[in-house]
Design a protein around this motif. Structure first.
Motif, PDB file in Angstrom:
ATOM      1  N   TYR A  18       3.189  -5.879   7.590  1.00 44.47           N
ATOM      2  CA  TYR A  18       2.838  -5.081   6.416  1.00 44.47           C
ATOM      3  C   TYR A  18       1.425  -4.518   6.551  1.00 44.47           C
ATOM      4  N   ALA A  19       1.090  -3.562   5.699  1.00 42.53           N
ATOM      5  CA  ALA A  19      -0.201  -2.867   5.805  1.00 42.53           C
ATOM      6  C   ALA A  19      -1.388  -3.824   5.783  1.00 42.53           C
ATOM      7  N   LEU A  20      -1.381  -4.798   4.871  1.00 48.91           N
ATOM      8  CA  LEU A  20      -2.502  -5.739   4.778  1.00 48.91           C
ATOM      9  C   LEU A  20      -2.596  -6.595   6.042  1.00 48.91           C
ATOM     10  N   GLY A  21      -1.459  -7.042   6.542  1.00 45.73           N
ATOM     11  CA  GLY A  21      -1.441  -7.851   7.754  1.00 45.73           C
ATOM     12  C   GLY A  21      -1.999  -7.091   8.949  1.00 45.73           C
ATOM     13  N   LYS A  22      -1.653  -5.819   9.033  1.00 43.17           N
ATOM     14  CA  LYS A  22      -2.153  -4.981  10.134  1.00 43.17           C
ATOM     15  C   LYS A  22      -3.664  -4.804  10.014  1.00 43.17           C
ATOM     16  N   GLU A  23      -4.152  -4.627   8.790  1.00 43.08           N
ATOM     17  CA  GLU A  23      -5.585  -4.476   8.575  1.00 43.08           C
ATOM     18  C   GLU A  23      -6.330  -5.742   9.010  1.00 43.08           C
ATOM     19  N   HIS A  24      -5.785  -6.886   8.655  1.00 39.14           N
ATOM     20  CA  HIS A  24      -6.407  -8.157   9.049  1.00 39.14           C
ATOM     21  C   HIS A  24      -6.414  -8.321  10.563  1.00 39.14           C
ATOM     22  N   ARG A  37       0.798  -1.235   0.000  1.00 40.41           N
ATOM     23  CA  ARG A  37       0.000   0.000   0.000  1.00 40.41           C
ATOM     24  C   ARG A  37       0.828   1.281   0.000  1.00 40.41           C
ATOM     25  N   LYS A  38       1.760   1.342  -0.913  1.00 43.99           N
ATOM     26  CA  LYS A  38       2.575   2.549  -1.077  1.00 43.99           C
ATOM     27  C   LYS A  38       2.767   2.834  -2.567  1.00 43.99           C
ATOM     28  N   PRO A  39       2.925   4.123  -2.914  1.00 43.19           N
ATOM     29  CA  PRO A  39       3.142   4.475  -4.324  1.00 43.19           C
ATOM     30  C   PRO A  39       4.337   3.736  -4.906  1.00 43.19           C
ATOM     31  N   GLY A  40       4.160   3.177  -6.085  1.00 41.39           N
ATOM     32  CA  GLY A  40       5.255   2.498  -6.764  1.00 41.39           C
ATOM     33  C   GLY A  40       5.256   0.988  -6.606  1.00 41.39           C
ATOM     34  N   ALA A  41       4.488   0.453  -5.662  1.00 39.74           N
ATOM     35  CA  ALA A  41       4.512  -0.994  -5.411  1.00 39.74           C
ATOM     36  C   ALA A  41       4.015  -1.774  -6.626  1.00 39.74           C
ATOM     37  N   ALA A  42       2.932  -1.320  -7.222  1.00 40.44           N
ATOM     38  CA  ALA A  42       2.357  -2.018  -8.385  1.00 40.44           C
ATOM     39  C   ALA A  42       3.316  -1.973  -9.571  1.00 40.44           C
ATOM     40  N   PHE A  43       3.810  -0.779  -9.869  1.00 41.94           N
ATOM     41  CA  PHE A  43       4.696  -0.600 -11.029  1.00 41.94           C
ATOM     42  C   PHE A  43       6.002  -1.373 -10.859  1.00 41.94           C
ATOM     43  N   THR A  44       6.635  -1.206  -9.713  1.00 45.15           N
ATOM     44  CA  THR A  44       7.966  -1.795  -9.505  1.00 45.15           C
ATOM     45  C   THR A  44       7.919  -3.315  -9.468  1.00 45.15           C
TER      46      THR A  44
END
Length: 202
Positions: free
Chosen positions: A186-192, A67-74
């Protein structure tokens, strides 16, 4: 949410990129098999489109987890580069295709300023990746030489594949991984974890 990258996020993105490069290369073989099956019917180019969502999936998974800018592209660029290095028949132009695909996914997340990672946005990212990549392949892969009806069916099939495989399957795989606890940093883990705590309290 801080936009600065942490080392563990860079490491995870790299691991995902390498892992999916292998999956992408295996999918290439599957795609060739489908092309071979459909060629006698005059719709060979459609073969890859049924599974095209596979080649976009790492961008959605990385973005959804980190969940940060650039993750998808990189992540998509890493996967494409590694796929070339381990011997993809597509050759170096695959790196450019990966960059276009990553840009498509990143654009969807940018529209929400990288704040919204609900299912609809993940699906949108898959659809935008399909459209960006198809526009690129229309010229680079010579789709313009095909009959208009075939090009239209190819585009629609790629979009559906992206919705089902990239968006929905990508989200499901990430959620399953989060449930194991390996993504707790990570962000997803924290959300869960927060959802679990909320459910436990309520």
């Amino acid at each position: 949410m801080t936009k600065q990258w942490k080392l563990k996020e860079i490491v995870l993105m790299s691991i995902l990129g390498v892992a999916f490069a292998v999956i992408y290369l295996l999918a290439f073989g599957l795609g060739q098999g489908l092309v071979g099956l459909l060629t006698p019917f005059g719709i060979g180019p459609l073969g890859y489109e049924f599974i095209y969502g596979i080649w976009f999936i790492v961008s959605i998974i990385a973005a959804y987890i980190i969940r940060k800018p650039g993750a998808a592209f990189t992540s998509e660029l890493i996967a494409g580069t590694v796929e070339v290095l381990i011997g993809s028949p597509a050759g170096p132009q695959l790196i450019m295709s990966a960059a276009v695909q990553g840009l498509g996914a990143e654009t969807a997340f940018a529209l929400t300023k990288w704040q919204d990672y609900r299912t609809r946005i993940l699906v949108l990212a898959g659809v935008m990746t399909a459209i960006f990549s198809f526009a690129w392949h229309f010229y680079s892969a010579g789709f313009y030489a095909y009959e208009y009806w075939l090009v239209a069916i190819m585009l629609v099939t790629r979009i559906i594949s992206s919705i089902l495989i990239t968006g929905l399957l990508g989200k499901w795989l990430s959620d399953q991984l989060a449930k194991t606890g390996v993504l707790r940093g990570y962000a997803l883990g924290k959300e869960h974890r927060q959802k679990g705590e909320h459910h436990h309290v309520s």
